[in-house]
Write a protein that holds these residues in place. Structure first.
Motif, PDB file in Angstrom:
ATOM      1  N   ARG A  67       0.991  -1.320  -0.134  1.00  0.00           N
ATOM      2  CA  ARG A  67      -0.010   0.222   0.042  1.00  0.00           C
ATOM      3  C   ARG A  67       0.734   1.200  -0.170  1.00  0.00           C
ATOM      4  O   ARG A  67       1.771   1.477   0.924  1.00  0.00           O
ATOM      5  CB  ARG A  67      -0.891   0.058   1.127  1.00  0.00           C
ATOM      6  CG  ARG A  67      -1.806  -1.097   1.192  1.00  0.00           C
ATOM      7  CD  ARG A  67      -3.059  -0.955   0.715  1.00  0.00           C
ATOM      8  NE  ARG A  67      -4.033  -1.969   0.882  1.00  0.00           N
ATOM      9  CZ  ARG A  67      -4.481  -2.849   0.116  1.00  0.00           C
ATOM     10  NH1 ARG A  67      -4.159  -2.815  -1.069  1.00  0.00           N
ATOM     11  NH2 ARG A  67      -5.291  -3.636   0.610  1.00  0.00           N
ATOM     12  N   GLU A  68       1.003   1.826  -1.007  1.00  0.00           N
ATOM     13  CA  GLU A  68       1.695   3.013  -1.249  1.00  0.00           C
ATOM     14  C   GLU A  68       1.457   4.241  -0.121  1.00  0.00           C
ATOM     15  O   GLU A  68       0.099   4.303   0.360  1.00  0.00           O
ATOM     16  CB  GLU A  68       1.663   3.689  -2.641  1.00  0.00           C
ATOM     17  CG  GLU A  68       2.356   3.028  -3.612  1.00  0.00           C
ATOM     18  CD  GLU A  68       2.415   3.917  -4.879  1.00  0.00           C
ATOM     19  OE1 GLU A  68       2.596   4.979  -4.865  1.00  0.00           O
ATOM     20  OE2 GLU A  68       2.091   3.189  -6.042  1.00  0.00           O
ATOM     21  N   ASP A  69       2.625   4.894   0.510  1.00  0.00           N
ATOM     22  CA  ASP A  69       2.327   5.860   1.390  1.00  0.00           C
ATOM     23  C   ASP A  69       1.841   5.357   2.614  1.00  0.00           C
ATOM     24  O   ASP A  69       1.224   6.095   3.619  1.00  0.00           O
ATOM     25  CB  ASP A  69       1.321   7.067   0.823  1.00  0.00           C
ATOM     26  CG  ASP A  69       1.960   7.714  -0.295  1.00  0.00           C
ATOM     27  OD1 ASP A  69       3.439   7.691  -0.447  1.00  0.00           O
ATOM     28  OD2 ASP A  69       1.201   8.107  -1.228  1.00  0.00           O
ATOM     29  N   ALA A  70       1.666   4.198   3.142  1.00  0.00           N
ATOM     30  CA  ALA A  70       1.079   3.453   4.082  1.00  0.00           C
ATOM     31  C   ALA A  70       2.203   3.656   5.261  1.00  0.00           C
ATOM     32  O   ALA A  70       3.240   3.418   5.340  1.00  0.00           O
ATOM     33  CB  ALA A  70       0.925   1.886   4.130  1.00  0.00           C
ATOM     34  N   LEU A  71       1.751   4.234   6.680  1.00  0.00           N
ATOM     35  CA  LEU A  71       2.740   4.509   7.573  1.00  0.00           C
ATOM     36  C   LEU A  71       2.721   3.192   8.427  1.00  0.00           C
ATOM     37  O   LEU A  71       3.747   3.154   9.273  1.00  0.00           O
ATOM     38  CB  LEU A  71       2.042   5.678   8.320  1.00  0.00           C
ATOM     39  CG  LEU A  71       2.199   7.011   7.644  1.00  0.00           C
ATOM     40  CD1 LEU A  71       1.496   8.202   8.509  1.00  0.00           C
ATOM     41  CD2 LEU A  71       3.668   7.289   7.157  1.00  0.00           C
ATOM     42  N   ASN A 136       6.087   0.293   9.668  1.00  0.00           N
ATOM     43  CA  ASN A 136       6.591  -0.603   8.825  1.00  0.00           C
ATOM     44  C   ASN A 136       7.888  -1.203   8.941  1.00  0.00           C
ATOM     45  O   ASN A 136       8.364  -2.142   8.662  1.00  0.00           O
ATOM     46  CB  ASN A 136       6.559   0.093   7.396  1.00  0.00           C
ATOM     47  CG  ASN A 136       5.484   0.486   6.816  1.00  0.00           C
ATOM     48  OD1 ASN A 136       4.132  -0.061   7.069  1.00  0.00           O
ATOM     49  ND2 ASN A 136       5.170   1.734   6.145  1.00  0.00           N
TER      50      ASN A 136
END
Length: 174
Positions: A67-71, A136
């Motif tokens: 998931r792009e930009d997932a923190l 992450n």
């Protein structure tokens, strides 16, 4: 609307209904329940087929969804386990594994705000699931710590202090 009516007709009928009475059940109670619910109702009178809940292991041991930009990352681990018919069912059901995970992974390592473990029993199978969310950068260390705790359960006896704590916790829930 026709689909909903069809579903209702197939599933909402006396052939697909059970009534359970508990407590101080008298002959009068049984008579009243029979008078109220004893008449067949609905279009279909055959019992619906109950679905089977069996699990098949997948070839991939890991499934990763980017998931792009997932923190943060959601981490789910699981495996099949015993069924309710197993003689060790009550021993396993009374486990306290989530507490070990919380102590190590949350309190000692600080990888997550919360982690839980639970067993879901189905008619023909059981599933152990572990679930958490983490930054992450902690995904891999967190997974390694879960496996570390599982290894400890395989290799070391559970201390009497922990068994007493689990016993008291379970008695308190009752």
């Amino acid at each position: 609307p026709e689909v909903l009516r069809g579903f209702y007709d197939r599933h909402y009928h006396s052939g697909n209904c059970s009534i359970f009475l508990s407590g101080k059940v008298t002959e009068d109670t049984i008579r009243r329940v029979t008078d109220t619910f004893g008449t067949p109702f609905g279009q279909y009178q055959q019992k619906a087929i109950k679905p089977e809940f069996s699990f098949n292991a997948v070839a991939e041991k890991r499934i990763f969804i980017e998931r792009e930009d997932a923190l943060q990352s959601a981490v789910k681990l699981g495996c099949t386990t015993i069924t309710r018919q197993n003689p060790d069912f009550l021993k396993l059901f009374g486990g306290y594994f989530g507490s070990r995970l919380m102590s190590n992974i949350r309190e000692e390592k600080g990888y997550t705000y919360g982690i839980s473990a639970g067993i879901m029993f189905y008619p023909d199978s059981g599933l152990l699931g572990i679930s958490t969310e983490t930054d992450n950068e902690y995904v891999e260390p967190l997974i390694q710590e879960v496996y570390h705790e599982i290894d400890k359960l395989h290799q070391e006896l559970v201390p009497m202090e922990e068994l007493t704590m689990v016993r008291n916790y379970m008695l308190g829930e009752m």
